[in-house]
Design an enzyme around this catalytic site. Structure first.
Site, mmCIF file in Angstrom:
data_model
loop_
_atom_site.group_PDB
_atom_site.id
_atom_site.type_symbol
_atom_site.label_atom_id
_atom_site.label_comp_id
_atom_site.label_asym_id
_atom_site.label_seq_id
_atom_site.Cartn_x
_atom_site.Cartn_y
_atom_site.Cartn_z
ATOM 1 N N HIS A 137 0.829 -1.205 0.000
ATOM 2 C CA HIS A 137 0.000 0.000 0.000
ATOM 3 C C HIS A 137 0.865 1.258 0.000
ATOM 4 C CE1 HIS A 137 -3.014 -2.921 1.380
ATOM 5 N NE2 HIS A 137 -3.907 -2.073 0.937
ATOM 6 N N ASP B 218 -5.179 -5.739 -7.879
ATOM 7 C CA ASP B 218 -5.423 -5.156 -6.572
ATOM 8 C C ASP B 218 -5.766 -3.669 -6.792
ATOM 9 O OD1 ASP B 218 -5.592 -4.848 -3.823
ATOM 10 O OD2 ASP B 218 -3.654 -5.795 -3.420
#
Length: 353
Positions: free
Chosen positions: A223, A296
Site C-alpha cells: 500500500h 489489486d
C-alpha cells in the site's frame, strides 16, 4: 439433466457474444473497471460514474465514508440493516439497468475475517481470520464458515469476494499479511484455500485467490511502497506458486494480481499487476488459468511508484488482467477510463483484449 445443460450453455454464450457485438469501445472499456462505492448513501456522483463510465462492477465498503483518495481520513457511514443496504445495492443495479445495454453490475467486497472486512455492521456474522480458521484443525470447518459468509453476501446482492488469501506467511516481519494467511506452509495454504474456495462456491459466491504470485515474503507494505521479492524461481515454485498450482485445476474462478516485483519472473522489475510476463506468460500460459484476472487496488504505492494510476490501469489490461480495481474517488474513474480507451485507440491494447 446432463443432456439439457449443453444447449443452455451454448445459448448463454451466444447471448454474450450478441451483446458484445453491440458494445461500443467506451462500454467495453467500462466493463473492465471495478469502481468503488463507499458508505450507504447514493449521490449523483455515484450514479454518474456507473452510467457515464459504463462501470463493470463496484467494490463495496458500506461501513465507512471517504472523500478523495481512499487512503485519506475515513469516517463511519450511517448504519443500515442488512435489508436496507440490500435495497441500496438494488437501487444501484436499477441505475445500471437504465444504461443503453442494461448490463448489470458485479458487486464485490473483501470479507476475509477478523480485521480485514469491508462489511463491519448491519447484522453480518463475522468469522476469525484465515489463520484462525486453520487453528481449528478442520478444513471442513473452514468450508462451513466460507459457505456462511457467501450466503450472507448473496442475500445482500454481492456476487464476488476478494478471498481467499493464498499468500504463504513465510516472513514474520511482513506488515500486511500475517494472520490473513492460512499458514506458513504452502501445502496447508492450498488445503485450507481449497476448502474456503469450495465453501464460497457452495454459497453462490465467486472466490478470488490473491495476491498472485504471492506476497507473504515481504518486509514492506504494498500500500505504501513497491515490495521486491528476490527469491529464485525454484523457491517461488516450491512456496509462493504452490497454492495456485493446486487450486487452478480444482476450479479457482478468479485471481488477483499483486503490486509486487519478482525479478526471477520478470527481470524488468515491473509489479506483477502490469507485467505481461507474469500475467499472460505465467498465469495464463504456464499455469493454464482461464478464469477472471483482476488487479489489486490501483491507488496503491506498489503501482503508483512505477506509474500514475490511469497509466497503470491501461498497462494492467494490456498485460492480461480482465478487471482493474479503481478504488479511488474524485476523478480517477474518468482518468482511468480515458487512459484505457486511449491505449485501445492507439493499438497498444488490441480489440480482442
Amino acid at each position: 439433466m446432463a443432456g439439457s445443460r449443453k444447449p443452455a450453455q451454448v445459448r448463454s454464450e451466444r447471448d454474450i457474444r450478441r451483446v458484445m457485438r453491440r458494445m461500443t469501445v467506451d462500454q467495453k472499456v467500462g466493463q473492465c473497471m471495478t469502481l468503488a462505492f463507499y458508505g450507504t448513501t447514493i449521490d449523483d456522483k455515484v450514479t454518474e460514474r456507473i452510467v457515464k463510465y459504463h462501470a463493470g462492477g463496484l467494490r463495496i465498503t458500506p461501513h465507512v465514508n471517504t472523500s478523495g483518495s481512499p487512503d485519506k481520513i475515513r469516517r463511519l457511514a450511517p448504519y443500515l440493516t442488512v435489508g436496507q443496504y440490500a435495497e441500496v445495492l438494488n437501487e444501484l443495479q436499477r441505475a445500471a439497468a437504465g444504461r443503453p445495454l442494461g448490463l448489470p453490475l458485479h458487486m464485490v467486497t473483501d470479507q476475509e475475517g477478523d480485521l480485514s472486512v469491508d462489511i463491519l455492521h448491519g447484522g453480518m456474522s463475522l468469522f476469525p481470520s484465515q489463520m484462525g480458521l486453520t487453528a481449528t484443525g478442520s478444513p471442513a470447518m473452514a468450508r462451513s464458515c466460507a459457505r456462511a459468509v457467501a450466503r450472507q453476501l448473496r442475500a445482500l446482492g454481492v456476487h464476488m469476494i476478494h478471498s481467499p488469501v493464498l499468500d504463504v506467511n513465510n516472513n514474520p516481519r511482513n506488515p500486511e499479511i500475517g494472520c490473513r494467511s492460512f499458514s506458513n506452509s504452502p501445502r496447508v495454504c492450498a488445503r485450507y484455500g481449497d476448502a474456503f474456495m469450495k465453501g464460497l462456491r457452495d454459497g453462490g459466491i465467486i472466490a478470488t485467490g490473491k495476491h498472485f504470485p504471492g506476497r507473504g515474503d515481504s518486509t514492506v507494505d504494498a500500500h505504501y511502497t513497491l515490495p521486491v521479492l528476490k527469491a529464485s524461481r525454484r523457491r517461488l515454485d516450491a512456496v509462493e506458486l504452490w497454492p495456485y498450482r493446486e487450486l487452478i485445476p480444482r476450479g479457482l474462478p478468479a485471481v488477483m494480481t499483486a503490486h509486487n516485483a519478482y525479478p526471477a519472473l520478470d527481470e524488468s522489475g515491473l509489479p506483477a499487476s502490469i507485467s505481461p510476463k507474469i500475467v499472460t506468460g505465467l498465469l495464463r500460459g504456464e499455469l493454464g488459468f482461464d478464469g477472471v484476472i483482476t488487479t489489486d487496488a490501483m491507488y496503491m504505492k506498489g503501482l503508483t511508484s512505477i506509474c500514475p494510476t490511469p497509466e497503470g490501469c491501461a498497462r494492467a489490461i494490456a498485460a492480461g488482467n480482465d478487471l482493474v480495481l479503481v478504488k479511488g474517488c474524485a476523478d480517477q474513474p474518468r482518468d482511468c477510463h480515458a487512459a484505457i480507451r486511449s491505449w485501445v485507440k492507439r493499438g497498444r491494447i488490441s480489440a480482442e483484449r
